[in-house]
Scaffold this motif. Structure first.
Motif, PDB file in Angstrom:
ATOM      1  N   LEU A 138       0.782  -1.252  -0.120  1.00  0.00           N
ATOM      2  CA  LEU A 138       0.038   0.336  -0.018  1.00  0.00           C
ATOM      3  C   LEU A 138       0.762   1.555   0.041  1.00  0.00           C
ATOM      4  N   VAL A 139       1.914   1.215   0.937  1.00  0.00           N
ATOM      5  CA  VAL A 139       2.475   2.073   0.824  1.00  0.00           C
ATOM      6  C   VAL A 139       3.001   2.761  -0.796  1.00  0.00           C
ATOM      7  N   ASP A 140       3.971   1.233  -1.623  1.00  0.00           N
ATOM      8  CA  ASP A 140       4.567   1.521  -2.511  1.00  0.00           C
ATOM      9  C   ASP A 140       3.400   2.690  -3.211  1.00  0.00           C
ATOM     10  N   GLU A 141       2.217   1.789  -3.122  1.00  0.00           N
ATOM     11  CA  GLU A 141       1.086   2.143  -3.957  1.00  0.00           C
ATOM     12  C   GLU A 141       0.465   3.803  -4.582  1.00  0.00           C
ATOM     13  N   LEU A 142       1.021   4.039  -3.480  1.00  0.00           N
ATOM     14  CA  LEU A 142       1.078   5.368  -2.886  1.00  0.00           C
ATOM     15  C   LEU A 142       2.111   6.412  -2.801  1.00  0.00           C
ATOM     16  N   LYS A 143       3.332   5.763  -2.931  1.00  0.00           N
ATOM     17  CA  LYS A 143       4.634   6.370  -3.555  1.00  0.00           C
ATOM     18  C   LYS A 143       4.490   6.323  -5.264  1.00  0.00           C
ATOM     19  N   ALA A 144       3.746   5.601  -5.504  1.00  0.00           N
ATOM     20  CA  ALA A 144       3.690   5.417  -7.423  1.00  0.00           C
ATOM     21  C   ALA A 144       2.938   6.473  -7.579  1.00  0.00           C
ATOM     22  N   ARG A 145       1.736   6.575  -7.406  1.00  0.00           N
ATOM     23  CA  ARG A 145       0.770   7.705  -6.318  1.00  0.00           C
ATOM     24  C   ARG A 145       1.153   9.265  -7.012  1.00  0.00           C
ATOM     25  N   LYS A 155       6.367  10.609   0.339  1.00  0.00           N
ATOM     26  CA  LYS A 155       6.642  10.893   1.761  1.00  0.00           C
ATOM     27  C   LYS A 155       5.293   9.387   2.109  1.00  0.00           C
ATOM     28  N   ALA A 156       4.990   9.362   1.706  1.00  0.00           N
ATOM     29  CA  ALA A 156       4.292   7.496   2.356  1.00  0.00           C
ATOM     30  C   ALA A 156       4.975   6.926   2.643  1.00  0.00           C
ATOM     31  N   ASN A 157       4.793   6.319   4.083  1.00  0.00           N
ATOM     32  CA  ASN A 157       5.851   6.439   4.870  1.00  0.00           C
ATOM     33  C   ASN A 157       4.665   4.503   5.202  1.00  0.00           C
ATOM     34  N   ARG A 158       5.168   3.063   6.493  1.00  0.00           N
ATOM     35  CA  ARG A 158       4.375   2.520   6.987  1.00  0.00           C
ATOM     36  C   ARG A 158       3.812   3.476   8.224  1.00  0.00           C
ATOM     37  N   SER A 159       4.638   4.305   8.878  1.00  0.00           N
ATOM     38  CA  SER A 159       3.723   5.682  10.207  1.00  0.00           C
ATOM     39  C   SER A 159       2.820   6.074   9.452  1.00  0.00           C
ATOM     40  N   ALA A 160       2.481   6.952   8.351  1.00  0.00           N
ATOM     41  CA  ALA A 160       2.086   7.838   7.882  1.00  0.00           C
ATOM     42  C   ALA A 160       0.481   6.482   7.398  1.00  0.00           C
ATOM     43  N   LEU A 161       0.796   5.689   7.031  1.00  0.00           N
ATOM     44  CA  LEU A 161      -0.470   5.163   5.861  1.00  0.00           C
ATOM     45  C   LEU A 161      -1.365   4.722   7.381  1.00  0.00           C
ATOM     46  N   ILE A 162      -0.434   3.974   8.597  1.00  0.00           N
ATOM     47  CA  ILE A 162      -1.376   3.602   9.777  1.00  0.00           C
ATOM     48  C   ILE A 162      -2.270   4.992  10.331  1.00  0.00           C
TER      49      ILE A 162
END
Length: 102
Positions: A68-75, A79-86
């Motif tokens: 999911l983090v990789d998908e957000l970065k591709a979009r 600055k997407a990372n595990r903490s931000a996604l949680i």
């Protein structure tokens, strides 16, 4: 080049007064002079706006989180990372939809 010529080259590069200043100020300081130390971790102010925690997660869930983090970065969310996604997931959490048998 002879071994004794190499010593002369070093003497031309190093300034005797500069070398003496370094040696006398650092290596040959009086025994009663306390060495300068960086402030200890205990004395540094700790941030209060966040805490570092440790949680256990199944490797399958971590894999999904990373996808999911990789998908957000591709979009374009670089600055997407595990903490931000949680944190984003927590903001959207509906407690009424959480399964009872967690």
């Amino acid at each position: 080049m002879a071994a004794r010529d190499e010593g002369l080259g070093a003497a031309r590069v190093l300034d005797a007064d500069e070398v003496q200043g370094v040696l006398s100020g650092r290596f040959y300081a009086p025994a009663d002079a306390a060495p300068a130390r960086a402030p200890s971790r205990a004395s540094l102010e700790k941030p209060t706006h966040y805490k570092v925690i440790c949680i256990s997660m199944y490797t399958k869930d971590l894999g999904r989180l990373d996808q999911l983090v990789d998908e957000l970065k591709a979009r374009g969310m670089t600055k997407a990372n595990r903490s931000a996604l949680i944190r984003a997931a927590l903001d959207q959490l509906d407690l009424d939809k959480v399964p009872r048998g967690m």
